[in-house]
Motif scaffolding. Structure first.
Motif, PDB file in Angstrom:
ATOM      1  N   HIS A  87      -0.603  22.051  -9.963  1.00 24.56           N
ATOM      2  CA  HIS A  87      -1.726  21.716 -10.836  1.00 24.56           C
ATOM      3  C   HIS A  87      -1.804  20.249 -11.228  1.00 24.56           C
ATOM      4  CE1 HIS A  87      -2.741  25.907 -11.219  1.00 24.56           C
ATOM      5  NE2 HIS A  87      -1.488  26.187 -11.535  1.00 24.56           N
ATOM      6  N   TYR A  88      -0.799  19.461 -10.913  1.00 25.42           N
ATOM      7  CA  TYR A  88      -0.803  18.050 -11.291  1.00 25.42           C
ATOM      8  C   TYR A  88       0.103  17.257 -10.361  1.00 25.42           C
ATOM      9  CZ  TYR A  88       3.662  19.160 -13.577  1.00 25.42           C
ATOM     10  OH  TYR A  88       4.949  19.556 -13.828  1.00 25.42           O
ATOM     11  N   ILE A  89      -0.034  15.950 -10.436  1.00 25.86           N
ATOM     12  CA  ILE A  89       0.837  15.053  -9.681  1.00 25.86           C
ATOM     13  C   ILE A  89       1.736  14.371 -10.697  1.00 25.86           C
ATOM     14  CG2 ILE A  89       0.958  13.065  -8.135  1.00 25.86           C
ATOM     15  CD1 ILE A  89      -1.942  13.874  -7.270  1.00 25.86           C
ATOM     16  N   ALA A  90       3.049  14.505 -10.514  1.00 25.21           N
ATOM     17  CA  ALA A  90       4.019  13.950 -11.461  1.00 25.21           C
ATOM     18  C   ALA A  90       4.523  12.608 -10.945  1.00 25.21           C
ATOM     19  CB  ALA A  90       5.189  14.907 -11.636  1.00 25.21           C
ATOM     20  N   TYR A  91       4.637  11.670 -11.860  1.00 25.50           N
ATOM     21  CA  TYR A  91       5.269  10.385 -11.586  1.00 25.50           C
ATOM     22  C   TYR A  91       6.477  10.339 -12.503  1.00 25.50           C
ATOM     23  CZ  TYR A  91       1.072   9.212  -9.077  1.00 25.50           C
ATOM     24  OH  TYR A  91       0.053   9.222  -8.177  1.00 25.50           O
ATOM     25  N   ARG A  92       7.652  10.156 -11.903  1.00 23.23           N
ATOM     26  CA  ARG A  92       8.863  10.315 -12.692  1.00 23.23           C
ATOM     27  C   ARG A  92       9.888   9.271 -12.357  1.00 23.23           C
ATOM     28  NH1 ARG A  92      12.749  14.303 -11.157  1.00 23.23           N
ATOM     29  NH2 ARG A  92      12.276  15.216 -13.166  1.00 23.23           N
TER      30      ARG A  92
END
Length: 166
Positions: A87-92
């Motif tokens: 459901h989303y794109i994570a930047y970590r």
């Protein structure tokens, strides 16, 4: 084996300061074949939710270009990694510093930043406090709605602050 992400973190001690550096990150193991088949049929059935990648692919060209610019800003920091979820794109870094959802109907990118909402001056229609709302990827933070290059420029300081804070 446990279906969870595994992060390899290096550390150094300098007098009174402990620094952590993400060395490698690996997604968890795949589901066993029987469970994978059941989940695939359940997720691909009628009325199933679209993935963030499908929303991005179906978005107007201008929104796709805006996402590419946002992606470039977020990945310009050497230790930030991108990981696409359903459901989303994570930047970590070690933890999520930003998550991005695509809303093509509204022609906007919704970015949740890992910031203390008390330290940010929110603006109606642009940013808001998301404490206690149960947002995906980042529990408490600030939501920023980016619909134009001007909004992206306005959000640049908040993005840098979120990455620097983690």
């Amino acid at each position: 084996m446990i279906g969870r992400r595994i992060d390899l973190v290096g550390y150094r001690v300098f007098d009174d300061v402990l620094t952590l550096q993400l060395v490698a990150s690996v997604a968890g193991a795949a589901l066993p074949s029987r469970r994978r088949a059941q989940n695939a049929t359940r997720l691909s059935g009628p009325g199933s939710a679209k993935s963030v990648q499908q929303y991005l692919d179906e978005s107007p060209q201008g929104l796709q270009e805006l996402y590419a610019d946002l992606d470039e800003v977020l990945l310009s920091h050497s230790d930030v990694q991108k990981e696409t979820q359903l459901h989303y794109i994570a930047y970590r870094r070690i933890k999520n510093v930003a998550t991005v959802r695509v809303q093509p109907r509204n022609r906007v990118l919704v970015v949740n930043l890992k910031l203390d909402p008390d330290t940010v001056e929110t603006q109606d229609g642009f940013s808001r406090d998301i404490r206690g709302l149960g947002c995906l990827g980042i529990r408490d933070g600030v939501e920023v709605r980016i619909g134009s290059r001007e909004d992206l420029d306005r959000a640049g300081g908040l993005i840098r602050q979120s990455i620097g804070a983690s």
